[in-house]
Design a protein around this motif. Structure first.
Motif, PDB file in Angstrom:
ATOM      1  N   GLY A  76       0.793  -1.226   0.000  1.00 32.87           N
ATOM      2  CA  GLY A  76       0.000   0.000   0.000  1.00 32.87           C
ATOM      3  C   GLY A  76       0.822   1.271   0.000  1.00 32.87           C
ATOM      4  O   GLY A  76       2.058   1.240  -0.035  1.00 32.87           O
ATOM      5  N   CYS A  77       0.129   2.403   0.053  1.00 32.70           N
ATOM      6  CA  CYS A  77       0.797   3.700   0.054  1.00 32.70           C
ATOM      7  C   CYS A  77      -0.119   4.745   0.684  1.00 32.70           C
ATOM      8  O   CYS A  77      -1.319   4.760   0.424  1.00 32.70           O
ATOM      9  CB  CYS A  77       1.146   4.123  -1.369  1.00 32.70           C
ATOM     10  N   ASN A  78       0.471   5.586   1.524  1.00 34.43           N
ATOM     11  CA  ASN A  78      -0.306   6.641   2.192  1.00 34.43           C
ATOM     12  C   ASN A  78       0.012   8.033   1.680  1.00 34.43           C
ATOM     13  O   ASN A  78      -0.396   9.013   2.276  1.00 34.43           O
ATOM     14  CB  ASN A  78       0.002   6.640   3.695  1.00 34.43           C
ATOM     15  N   ASN A  79       0.769   8.127   0.608  1.00 28.82           N
ATOM     16  CA  ASN A  79       1.306   9.448   0.253  1.00 28.82           C
ATOM     17  C   ASN A  79       0.384  10.311  -0.594  1.00 28.82           C
ATOM     18  O   ASN A  79       0.485  11.525  -0.563  1.00 28.82           O
ATOM     19  CB  ASN A  79       2.654   9.290  -0.423  1.00 28.82           C
ATOM     20  N   PHE A  80      -0.461   9.693  -1.377  1.00 29.64           N
ATOM     21  CA  PHE A  80      -1.412  10.447  -2.190  1.00 29.64           C
ATOM     22  C   PHE A  80      -0.755  11.586  -2.970  1.00 29.64           C
ATOM     23  O   PHE A  80      -1.196  12.735  -2.902  1.00 29.64           O
ATOM     24  CB  PHE A  80      -2.563  10.987  -1.327  1.00 29.64           C
ATOM     25  N   CYS A  81       0.298  11.277  -3.696  1.00 31.78           N
ATOM     26  CA  CYS A  81       0.816  12.245  -4.662  1.00 31.78           C
ATOM     27  C   CYS A  81      -0.365  12.551  -5.595  1.00 31.78           C
ATOM     28  O   CYS A  81      -1.106  11.634  -5.960  1.00 31.78           O
ATOM     29  CB  CYS A  81       1.976  11.643  -5.433  1.00 31.78           C
ATOM     30  N   SER A  82      -0.532  13.823  -5.957  1.00 25.94           N
ATOM     31  CA  SER A  82      -1.830  14.208  -6.513  1.00 25.94           C
ATOM     32  C   SER A  82      -2.124  13.621  -7.893  1.00 25.94           C
ATOM     33  O   SER A  82      -3.259  13.624  -8.347  1.00 25.94           O
ATOM     34  CB  SER A  82      -1.964  15.731  -6.545  1.00 25.94           C
ATOM     35  N   TYR A  83      -1.091  13.096  -8.569  1.00 22.04           N
ATOM     36  CA  TYR A  83      -1.279  12.510  -9.910  1.00 22.04           C
ATOM     37  C   TYR A  83      -1.500  11.008  -9.857  1.00 22.04           C
ATOM     38  O   TYR A  83      -1.832  10.387 -10.861  1.00 22.04           O
ATOM     39  CB  TYR A  83      -0.027  12.774 -10.768  1.00 22.04           C
ATOM     40  N   CYS A  84      -1.305  10.393  -8.677  1.00 19.57           N
ATOM     41  CA  CYS A  84      -1.056   8.950  -8.636  1.00 19.57           C
ATOM     42  C   CYS A  84      -2.258   8.141  -8.146  1.00 19.57           C
ATOM     43  O   CYS A  84      -2.905   8.467  -7.150  1.00 19.57           O
ATOM     44  CB  CYS A  84       0.140   8.680  -7.734  1.00 19.57           C
ATOM     45  N   ILE A  85      -2.503   7.037  -8.820  1.00 22.17           N
ATOM     46  CA  ILE A  85      -3.661   6.205  -8.502  1.00 22.17           C
ATOM     47  C   ILE A  85      -3.313   5.070  -7.534  1.00 22.17           C
ATOM     48  O   ILE A  85      -4.204   4.428  -6.953  1.00 22.17           O
ATOM     49  CB  ILE A  85      -4.270   5.650  -9.819  1.00 22.17           C
ATOM     50  N   VAL A  86      -2.003   4.858  -7.330  1.00 19.34           N
ATOM     51  CA  VAL A  86      -1.577   3.700  -6.526  1.00 19.34           C
ATOM     52  C   VAL A  86      -2.234   3.629  -5.134  1.00 19.34           C
ATOM     53  O   VAL A  86      -2.721   2.568  -4.736  1.00 19.34           O
ATOM     54  CB  VAL A  86      -0.027   3.624  -6.449  1.00 19.34           C
ATOM     55  N   PRO A  87      -2.298   4.735  -4.370  1.00 21.83           N
ATOM     56  CA  PRO A  87      -2.920   4.631  -3.036  1.00 21.83           C
ATOM     57  C   PRO A  87      -4.389   4.173  -3.096  1.00 21.83           C
ATOM     58  O   PRO A  87      -4.880   3.560  -2.152  1.00 21.83           O
ATOM     59  CB  PRO A  87      -2.838   6.056  -2.483  1.00 21.83           C
ATOM     60  N   TYR A  88      -5.061   4.462  -4.214  1.00 24.50           N
ATOM     61  CA  TYR A  88      -6.467   4.069  -4.350  1.00 24.50           C
ATOM     62  C   TYR A  88      -6.608   2.600  -4.696  1.00 24.50           C
ATOM     63  O   TYR A  88      -7.604   1.976  -4.369  1.00 24.50           O
ATOM     64  CB  TYR A  88      -7.166   4.916  -5.425  1.00 24.50           C
ATOM     65  N   GLY A 139       8.556  -1.913  -1.704  1.00 26.01           N
ATOM     66  CA  GLY A 139       7.509  -1.113  -1.069  1.00 26.01           C
ATOM     67  C   GLY A 139       7.352   0.168  -1.885  1.00 26.01           C
ATOM     68  O   GLY A 139       8.296   0.582  -2.551  1.00 26.01           O
ATOM     69  N   GLN A 140       6.181   0.791  -1.843  1.00 26.62           N
ATOM     70  CA  GLN A 140       6.001   2.041  -2.597  1.00 26.62           C
ATOM     71  C   GLN A 140       6.828   3.161  -1.993  1.00 26.62           C
ATOM     72  O   GLN A 140       7.181   4.115  -2.671  1.00 26.62           O
ATOM     73  CB  GLN A 140       4.527   2.453  -2.650  1.00 26.62           C
ATOM     74  N   ASN A 141       7.119   3.061  -0.703  1.00 26.29           N
ATOM     75  CA  ASN A 141       7.926   4.073  -0.036  1.00 26.29           C
ATOM     76  C   ASN A 141       8.656   3.375   1.104  1.00 26.29           C
ATOM     77  O   ASN A 141       8.256   3.467   2.254  1.00 26.29           O
ATOM     78  CB  ASN A 141       6.995   5.192   0.477  1.00 26.29           C
ATOM     79  N   SER A 183      12.492   4.534  -2.891  1.00 32.48           N
ATOM     80  CA  SER A 183      12.789   5.487  -1.836  1.00 32.48           C
ATOM     81  C   SER A 183      12.085   6.798  -2.141  1.00 32.48           C
ATOM     82  O   SER A 183      12.305   7.363  -3.198  1.00 32.48           O
ATOM     83  CB  SER A 183      14.290   5.783  -1.851  1.00 32.48           C
ATOM     84  N   HIS A 184      11.295   7.271  -1.221  1.00 33.88           N
ATOM     85  CA  HIS A 184      10.674   8.586  -1.415  1.00 33.88           C
ATOM     86  C   HIS A 184      11.611   9.630  -0.801  1.00 33.88           C
ATOM     87  O   HIS A 184      11.992   9.502   0.371  1.00 33.88           O
ATOM     88  CB  HIS A 184       9.315   8.610  -0.721  1.00 33.88           C
ATOM     89  N   PRO A 185      11.965  10.671  -1.549  1.00 32.10           N
ATOM     90  CA  PRO A 185      12.930  11.649  -1.019  1.00 32.10           C
ATOM     91  C   PRO A 185      12.486  12.278   0.307  1.00 32.10           C
ATOM     92  O   PRO A 185      13.327  12.584   1.150  1.00 32.10           O
ATOM     93  CB  PRO A 185      12.986  12.720  -2.116  1.00 32.10           C
ATOM     94  N   ASN A 226       2.041  17.295  -4.215  1.00 35.38           N
ATOM     95  CA  ASN A 226       1.978  16.775  -2.845  1.00 35.38           C
ATOM     96  C   ASN A 226       3.151  15.865  -2.516  1.00 35.38           C
ATOM     97  O   ASN A 226       2.996  14.826  -1.866  1.00 35.38           O
ATOM     98  CB  ASN A 226       0.641  16.023  -2.633  1.00 35.38           C
ATOM     99  N   ARG A 227       4.341  16.256  -2.983  1.00 31.48           N
ATOM    100  CA  ARG A 227       5.512  15.409  -2.776  1.00 31.48           C
ATOM    101  C   ARG A 227       6.249  15.710  -1.458  1.00 31.48           C
ATOM    102  O   ARG A 227       7.133  14.960  -1.052  1.00 31.48           O
ATOM    103  CB  ARG A 227       6.483  15.553  -3.956  1.00 31.48           C
ATOM    104  N   HIS A 228       5.960  16.855  -0.836  1.00 29.35           N
ATOM    105  CA  HIS A 228       6.578  17.185   0.458  1.00 29.35           C
ATOM    106  C   HIS A 228       8.100  17.347   0.436  1.00 29.35           C
ATOM    107  O   HIS A 228       8.763  17.025   1.415  1.00 29.35           O
ATOM    108  CB  HIS A 228       6.191  16.169   1.540  1.00 29.35           C
TER     109      HIS A 228
END
Ligand code: SAH
Ligand code: SF4
Ligand code: F3S
Length: 482
Positions: A198-210, A242-244, A279-281, A318-320
């Protein structure tokens, strides 16, 4: 319409409630059905799993193959098989289109083989509009399931075999992780290992968390146990998935950082190489850089997705992190691990991207000088915040920017290739060379490809190889006997 199967041996009261016992129970039933069908057909039943998308899906497919082989199916190279499964991806629209296109071909096979079963699973199936479309226009599909209940594959096969209509089982989310099911690895000597889902980051373009649901980490002791078993079975290299991965362990009962997990994995005797993805920066810690610096097993390769070099766009994505933070990270990593290979993912044409924003991306590319980069044209994914943004960039503008970026990325990769020429470095031999059977092909820790004279006995082992020459993007070398 396929013929419904039924066994008298199923006493529904006996079905175990707990996993994985429940699935082993269904595997036994499936085995009996497969045997019965094979006798009817006069030869073993065949299967083919086609995988789209990322390494997570590749690992999931190994789990599907593990179960199919366990119940008596035999793998075949072609999609003209008794059971074909598409493990789908939906990260970009073209991934979806590919699946619809190929389903037509499967239908033609099925017309000639009435016993054929077609299954669809993976990320695309988590989208309700996709399932609606399949129900309406692709009635010949037998089984549809999603990403959260893949562990139930054996049970779903039995349900599908006992039914004469489409079986659909999609869960919206799960907090469940089921361990100890059969897996059949593609390579004997290397393996992906899920450390989180899974993924909790919800980058605004990305469908993976859904489509992959909320982030959940596996228990460290389960991960270690799995790797120890893999090593006992001949694996020398693992890719932690892992996604992150940098946010590993936060939701565990006894929280543990990714860096701590790596240190535990490092201790496993017989394991030679550790890789990880992605790795998420925003979560890459100093602790991790320190562990990488001192590790003997972590490969000198870091995939660090940039997505955009424009701080303004990164914020809307929404990359933080911003451009400066990213560049600082790269400096820190290169100072700690000087010859590390850096790779990345970049999206071109995110809504509202101006020429200036794009130039910021080009600037980062020129400054970082990636060893390689995956470049993507922004794809609008329904349901994500970016899809609702008004300023979608015109197609021709995006295409032109994409071409410019690709050229720059390739120019830099070409300049960087070959920097290790003359050195002797460990190479894990992976296969016989595709074009010349007197050669074998392997990889350096930094992921570069090396061709050298050798034979099949070398596959899965690590040799010191002198890198004699670089041709394009790969090295040619020779085992260094000294
Ligand atoms: N979890 C990983 C990425 C998984 S998806 C990470 O955060 O880095 C792999 C890559 O697909 C992403 O890095 C991104 O570059 C790309 N991608 C994701 N959604 C996209 C979209 N809507 N359009 C184009 N590319 C996309
Ligand atoms: Fe998508 Fe972002 Fe999660 Fe990666 S971190 S999977 S890009 S939402
Ligand atoms: Fe695709 Fe799902 Fe991976 S959408 S990129 S297969 S997580």
């Amino acid at each position: 319409m396929k013929k419904k199967l039924e066994l008298n041996i199923i006493d529904k009261k006996q079905i175990p409630e707990v996993e994985p016992e429940r699935q082993y129970y269904f595997m036994d039933i499936a085995k009996a059905y497969v045997k019965q069908l094979a006798e009817r057909k006069g030869s073993p039943l065949t299967f083919h799993v086609t995988t789209f998308g990322c390494q997570m899906n590749a690992r999931d497919s190994e789990k599907l193959v593990g179960i199919l082989e366990h119940i008596g199916y035999v793998e075949t190279e072609t999609e003209n098989a008794d059971f074909v499964i598409y493990n789908t991806c939906t990260v970009r629209e073209n991934a979806n289109n590919k699946v619809y296109g190929r389903l037509g071909v499967l239908q033609s096979y099925k017309k000639k083989n009435p016993h054929m079963m077609i299954g669809l699973c993976g990320c695309m199936m988590q989208e309700p509009t996709v399932v609606e479309k399949l129900k309406e226009s692709y009635r010949f599909v037998d089984l549809i399931f999603g990403t959260h209940n893949i562990y139930k594959f054996a049970e779903l096969i039995v349900t599908s075999m006992e039914s004469n209509s489409m079986t659909i089982d999609i869960w919206k989310d799960t907090d469940k992780i089921v361990e100890d099911l059969p897996v059949e690895r593609k390579y004997s000597f290397k393996s992906g290992v899920n450390i989180m889902f899974g993924c909790n980051n919800f980058c605004s373009y990305c469908i993976v968390p859904y489509v992959r649901g909320r982030e959940r980490s596996r228990e460290p002791k389960e991960i270690i146990r799995e790797i120890e078993h893999l090593v006992a079975d001949g694996v020398v290299e693992v890719m932690l998935l892992g996604q992150n991965v940098n946010s590993y362990g936060k939701n565990l009962e006894h929280p543990m950082s990714f860096a701590q997990l790596l240190q535990e994995i490092e201790k496993i005797e017989g394991l030679e190489r550790i890789r990880f993805m992605t790795s998420h920066p925003k979560d890459l810690s100093d602790e991790l850089i320190e562990v990488m610096k001192h590790s003997k097993k972590i490969c000198k390769h870091l995939h660090l997705p940039l997505q955009s070099g424009s701080s303004r766009i990164l914020k809307i994505m929404n990359r933080h992190y911003d451009k400066e933070h990213y560049l600082e990270l790269v400096d820190k990593i290169r100072t700690a691990v000087p010859d590390i290979a850096l790779t990345t993912d970049i999206i071109v044409g995110f809504p509202g991207e101006t020429e200036e924003d794009f130039e910021e991306t080009m600037d980062v590319v020129r400054r970082v000088r990636y060893d390689s980069a995956f470049t993507f044209i922004y794809s609008k994914r329904t349901g994500t915040p970016a899809a609702a943004m008004e300023e979608q960039v015109a197609e021709d503008v995006v295409k032109e920017r994409f071409d410019r970026l690709l050229k720059e990325v390739q120019r830099i990769s070409a300049e960087k290739a070959g920097t290790l020429t003359g050195q002797t470095l460990p190479v894990l031999i992976e296969e016989i060379n595709e074009h010349d059977a007197s050669l074998v092909t392997g990889r350096l820790g930094n992921n570069s490809v090396v061709h050298l004279p050798g034979n099949a006995d070398m596959i899965g082992r690590i040799f010191p190889v002198r890198l004699e020459e670089c041709r394009g993007f790969y090295y040619v070398g020779k085992v260094d006997e000294a």
